[in-house]
Design a protein around this motif. Structure first.
Motif, mmCIF file in Angstrom:
data_model
loop_
_atom_site.group_PDB
_atom_site.id
_atom_site.type_symbol
_atom_site.label_atom_id
_atom_site.label_comp_id
_atom_site.label_asym_id
_atom_site.label_seq_id
_atom_site.Cartn_x
_atom_site.Cartn_y
_atom_site.Cartn_z
ATOM 1 N N SER A 64 -2.075 11.226 -12.267
ATOM 2 C CA SER A 64 -2.173 12.006 -10.981
ATOM 3 C C SER A 64 -1.189 11.262 -10.044
ATOM 4 C CB SER A 64 -3.371 12.293 -10.581
ATOM 5 O OG SER A 64 -3.969 10.825 -9.785
ATOM 6 N N ASP A 65 -0.982 11.699 -8.841
ATOM 7 C CA ASP A 65 -0.422 11.108 -8.035
ATOM 8 C C ASP A 65 -1.379 10.480 -6.999
ATOM 9 O OD1 ASP A 65 2.371 11.430 -5.793
ATOM 10 O OD2 ASP A 65 1.272 9.739 -6.253
ATOM 11 N N TRP A 66 -1.212 9.343 -6.024
ATOM 12 C CA TRP A 66 -2.510 8.938 -5.347
ATOM 13 C C TRP A 66 -3.218 9.728 -4.655
ATOM 14 C CZ3 TRP A 66 -1.815 3.404 -3.690
ATOM 15 C CH2 TRP A 66 -2.939 2.871 -2.780
ATOM 16 N N PHE A 119 4.062 0.219 -11.157
ATOM 17 C CA PHE A 119 4.688 -0.161 -9.913
ATOM 18 C C PHE A 119 5.686 0.866 -9.646
ATOM 19 C CE2 PHE A 119 5.162 -2.134 -5.905
ATOM 20 C CZ PHE A 119 6.251 -2.979 -6.017
ATOM 21 N N ASP A 120 6.241 1.237 -8.635
ATOM 22 C CA ASP A 120 7.019 2.012 -7.946
ATOM 23 C C ASP A 120 8.446 1.198 -7.988
ATOM 24 O OD1 ASP A 120 4.650 3.150 -6.315
ATOM 25 O OD2 ASP A 120 5.774 4.710 -7.241
ATOM 26 N N ILE A 121 9.214 0.957 -9.128
ATOM 27 C CA ILE A 121 10.246 0.803 -9.219
ATOM 28 C C ILE A 121 11.196 1.537 -9.263
ATOM 29 C CG2 ILE A 121 12.003 -1.292 -10.570
ATOM 30 C CD1 ILE A 121 9.728 -2.679 -11.516
ATOM 31 N N LYS A 175 8.529 11.877 -12.333
ATOM 32 C CA LYS A 175 7.720 12.394 -11.111
ATOM 33 C C LYS A 175 8.778 13.305 -10.470
ATOM 34 C CE LYS A 175 8.053 8.618 -8.117
ATOM 35 N NZ LYS A 175 7.402 7.398 -7.868
ATOM 36 N N HIS A 176 8.078 14.271 -9.572
ATOM 37 C CA HIS A 176 6.757 14.568 -9.399
ATOM 38 C C HIS A 176 6.664 16.111 -9.966
ATOM 39 C CE1 HIS A 176 7.478 11.770 -6.341
ATOM 40 N NE2 HIS A 176 6.411 11.226 -6.511
ATOM 41 N N PHE A 177 5.878 16.188 -11.020
ATOM 42 C CA PHE A 177 5.873 17.384 -11.801
ATOM 43 C C PHE A 177 4.702 18.445 -11.299
ATOM 44 C CE2 PHE A 177 7.410 19.556 -15.332
ATOM 45 C CZ PHE A 177 6.453 20.383 -16.049
ATOM 46 N N VAL A 188 0.862 -1.096 -0.188
ATOM 47 C CA VAL A 188 -0.184 -0.101 0.018
ATOM 48 C C VAL A 188 0.755 1.191 -0.025
ATOM 49 C CG1 VAL A 188 -1.600 1.230 1.437
ATOM 50 C CG2 VAL A 188 -1.964 -1.027 1.315
ATOM 51 N N THR A 189 0.649 2.144 -0.909
ATOM 52 C CA THR A 189 1.612 3.131 -0.989
ATOM 53 C C THR A 189 0.892 4.677 -0.800
ATOM 54 O OG1 THR A 189 1.377 3.047 -3.384
ATOM 55 C CG2 THR A 189 3.443 1.912 -2.407
ATOM 56 N N GLY A 190 -0.150 4.664 -0.322
ATOM 57 C CA GLY A 190 -1.067 5.800 0.105
ATOM 58 C C GLY A 190 -2.356 5.594 0.933
HETATM 59 C C1 GLC Z 1 2.864 7.885 -3.897
HETATM 60 C C2 GLC Z 1 4.016 8.546 -4.186
HETATM 61 C C3 GLC Z 1 4.361 8.443 -5.766
HETATM 62 C C4 GLC Z 1 4.090 6.882 -5.876
HETATM 63 C C5 GLC Z 1 2.644 6.821 -5.850
HETATM 64 C C6 GLC Z 1 2.127 5.233 -6.335
HETATM 65 O O1 GLC Z 1 2.129 8.670 -3.059
HETATM 66 O O2 GLC Z 1 3.883 10.096 -3.846
HETATM 67 O O3 GLC Z 1 5.637 8.669 -5.984
HETATM 68 O O4 GLC Z 1 4.516 6.797 -7.445
HETATM 69 O O5 GLC Z 1 1.979 7.007 -4.648
HETATM 70 O O6 GLC Z 1 2.752 4.700 -5.445
#
Ligand code: GLC
Length: 729
Positions: free
Chosen positions: A269-271, A93-95, A191-193, A43-45
């Motif tokens: 968009s970001d999360w 995915f965030d690699i 990112k992040h613009f 989970v990244t948000g």
């Molecule tokens: C996060 C981060 C972003 C990431 C995205 C997906 O909140 O700000 O860098 O790529 O969510 O995980």
């Protein structure tokens, strides 16, 4: 069948409005009940409460955080069985610094100044991620940083525009290769613009406010370099820029990104960043947020559901034209087409490839080499490198035998796959050598502390394996203090006081995600090695450095302060009207702190070696440069020490005066060279007109006048090479 981009237009024409809007939605992969009993992804948000109707779930355009081939395969299969037009899902995915084999955190890798290795690390990450079914990585993160309080500095290339640009471009090349849809490649997302790294007070998600002058001359280079390298996607940042959330900022996404820079790719968009515009106080409600984001050209909404909840009504009411949605869907489907997903939606799911490539020897070797090249030797009284045949080493501290050295954003990397410092030393010390490890240093009683002291005294060397817990940096992990954890600091001071000066055989190895306050240690510990979070092969890489198998060559890309009170701190600052010495003899009325220097403790570009390099006879070949010409600065570097080493020779330029004040110095080029002991090499830099230019009132200009030219080993250690007079004709 989609065989070309014309077919995409036909496909769009056959889609219902709801199907088109669903393509603009990115589902968090941990929504696993729809995908039956799936392993939920990381989970990244914020999770939040959201509705996922079956209809939506079988029409979403993409999914994030699904991280392995077997899961992605099942999802794609079930999805295509239900999706009316059989439009394939895209997986993101965030690699950021590796997928399974984890490389040093980006702020560490940047310190290698080795673009080939950084590019190769992205190629390895792309190979490991793509066999797991991932199509797009949310990298490079190109946010320039000047404030160590911000947790995400660990993810950034650092404080310099030129390095940010070169590193972003190298990562895009590594991920995308010549074709992001080819086997073992990924599409990249810069990112992040924009300018997220300038969050006020170093507090994450905080306000960003800056002039166009600063934005264009410092903060935009990393993103632009990624675009010039063909990056396929851009992600909006959470922050406002000059009062407007980036996610609805038409200056950024319409005027600059689309019109001026002609970006044809996809914007995500970001999360939750779309719905968060309500909290920003910019959108009255989710419907307005949806309108503002889609009008700014945000094609995909990540996780929050303002698009799926409001766009249909906004179009039916005539508030938004449907062609806005069509344009977004066309960019999304174009990307799927370019990635080959229409031709074969299952092409990336390669379970055998996961077996073969994840953590393979070749990848580990590359991770180990880049980790060693990312480490920065900050102090060394000669205690390092340790003798190869050293007979006893004591390692003390929480990182002595810990796999928690991957850092944040380490994808599916695991501590259990990581070589710890203890293991790294054991792999290299002779079997006869004694290795004593004390991981616990907090809350020791007298006996426990006494045991450590006596073991330290009996050892030839003691490695202090200290630093920040991994979750003290990364997203949402800003710190008001940038010190070592208190209990570590207390232990270190207690240990130092228990040793006589000459007994001190201490070497501090730091595992951390940001510049820290190190002044006291710099004065009281014989050697300091900045190891960052070095990744899966971290223990081996640290041992390579400590035992001299690799001569450290890292150079800082972010200034280390005397104190957090100096933030924001960066080398390429302006003079001010009262720089030190503006008035001969004046020691009071100048721009300063009364309790510490203005400068960094360890400056940008700084890093020691086990050998020494002499800079000799650097000079300009001429002192005039006419428009369209180039000038050269040439000199020699001598390895005057007794072992082979690498040195990053840096070229800086100062524009003495201009229509806007200019930085005291700016990095304009560098060369990383390797010299044997006693070897010398001629180094030559070409100075171009473009290097003298800067952005002013809407365009890049070069003004007549004098420019100082320097070559050196850091932003502080510079050799004057003369003055160049630039004239138009
Ligand atoms: C996060 C981060 C972003 C990431 C995205 C997906 O909140 O700000 O860098 O790529 O969510 O995980």
């Amino acid at each position: 069948m989609i065989n070309n981009k014309k077919d995409i237009q036909k496909l769009i024409d056959s889609m219902t409005l709801e199907e088109k809007i669903a393509q603009m939605y990115q589902l968090p992969g941990q929504v696993y009940d729809f995908y039956s009993d799936r392993e939920s992804g990381p989970v990244t948000g914020p999770e939040g409460l959201r509705e996922y109707t079956q209809d939506l779930l079988f029409n979403v355009g993409s999914v994030l955080n699904i991280t392995e081939a077997s899961t992605a395969r099942k999802i794609q299969k079930e999805y295509l069985e239900q999706n009316r037009l059989e439009i394939p899902l895209m997986f993101m995915f965030d690699i950021i610094h590796g997928h399974k084999t984890i490389f040093p955190i980006p702020l560490g890798a940047a310190c290698s100044w080795n673009m080939n290795m950084i590019e190769e690390s992205a190629r390895v990450a792309a190979r490991e991620g793509s066999v797991s079914g991932i199509n797009v990585t949310f990298s490079p993160m190109a946010d320039l940083v000047r404030d160590a309080r911000w947790g995400r500095v660990m993810e950034s290339p650092g404080e310099d525009p030129l390095l940010n640009a070169r590193i972003s471009a190298a990562l895009v090349r590594g991920y995308q290769g010549s074709d992001p849809g080819a086997k073992h490649n990924l599409a990249a997302c810069v990112k992040h613009f924009a300018a997220y790294g300038a969050a006020e007070a170093g507090r994450d998600y905080n306000t960003v406010d800056m002039s166009e002058y600063r934005l264009f001359n410092y903060y935009l280079q990393g993103y632009k370099a990624a675009l010039d390298e063909g990056v396929k996607m851009v992600m909006t940042s959470f922050n406002t820029l000059n009062g407007v959330p980036a996610t609805a900022n038409k200056d950024l996404f319409c005027d600059l990104l689309r019109d001026k820079w002609d970006f044809q790719g996809t914007v995500i968009s970001d999360w939750d960043a779309v719905s968060e515009m309500v909290y920003h106080g910019y959108s009255s409600d989710g419907s307005e947020a949806a309108r503002q984001a889609v009008e700014a050209g945000v094609d995909i909404e990540m996780v929050s559901q303002e698009y799926v909840n409001n766009l249909t009504e906004l179009i039916e009411e005539g508030v938004i034209k449907e062609n806005k949605v069509d344009q977004a869907v066309e960019r999304i489907l174009n990307l799927k087409y370019e990635l080959g997903l229409f031709a074969d939606p299952f092409k990336f799911f390669d379970e055998q490839g996961e077996e073969k490539y994840h953590l393979c020897e070749e990848h580990r070797k590359k991770a180990r080499r880049l980790a060693a090249e990312s480490m920065v030797l900050l102090e060394n009284n000669g205690i390092l490198p340790l003798e190869n045949n050293i007979s006893s080493v004591t390692v003390v501290g929480p990182f002595a035998d810990s796999g928690e050295i991957l850092g944040e954003w380490s994808a599916v990397g695991r501590a259990e796959d990581t070589v710890t410092l203890k293991e790294g030393l054991k792999n290299q010390l002779s079997s006869k050598a004694e290795l004593h490890v004390f991981s616990k240093i907090a809350d020791l009683n007298k006996t426990q502390f006494g045991e450590i002291v006596s073991r330290v005294k009996e050892s030839e060397a003691t490695v202090l394996a200290v630093g920040e817990p991994q979750n003290w940096s990364g997203e949402a992990n800003s710190r008001g203090r940038i010190t070592l954890p208190e209990k570590q600091d207390r232990f270190i001071r207690r240990l130092v006081s228990a040793l006589d000066e000459q007994e001190s055989n201490l070497v501090m190895v730091l595992f951390n995600g940001r510049p820290l306050e190190l002044e006291w240690y710099s004065e009281n510990i014989p050697a300091l090695l900045e190891a960052w979070y070095p990744g899966t092969e971290g223990g081996n890489a640290v041992a390579d450095i400590l035992l001299g198998r690799v001569n450290p060559s890292g150079k800082l890309t972010m200034s280390f302060p005397y104190s957090v009170g100096q933030m924001p701190l960066y080398y390429n600052r302006y003079s001010t009207g009262r720089p030190r010495g503006y008035e001969p003899g004046e020691e009071h009325y100048y721009s300063r702190y009364i309790d510490m220097p203005n400068e960094a403790l360890y400056p940008f570009g700084y890093g020691l070696s086990y050998t020494t390099f002499d800079y000799q006879n650097f000079a300009l070949e001429k002192n005039e440069l006419t428009a369209g010409e180039e000038a050269r600065v040439t000199g020699e570097i001598l390895n005057s020490g007794d072992c082979k080493g690498q040195e990053t020779v840096q070229l800086y330029i100062q524009d003495f005066e201009g229509s806007r004040v200019r930085p005291l110095k700016e990095l304009k080029d560098y060369q990383k060279i390797e010299l044997a002991a006693g070897e010398r090499a001629e180094i030559s830099f070409c100075i171009t007109e473009e290097m003298l230019s800067y952005y002013c009132e809407g365009k890049y200009i070069v003004e007549e006048g004098e420019f100082a030219v320097f070559v050196g080993s850091s932003a502080h250690d510079l050799n004057e090479c003369g003055t160049l007079y630039y004239k138009k004709s």
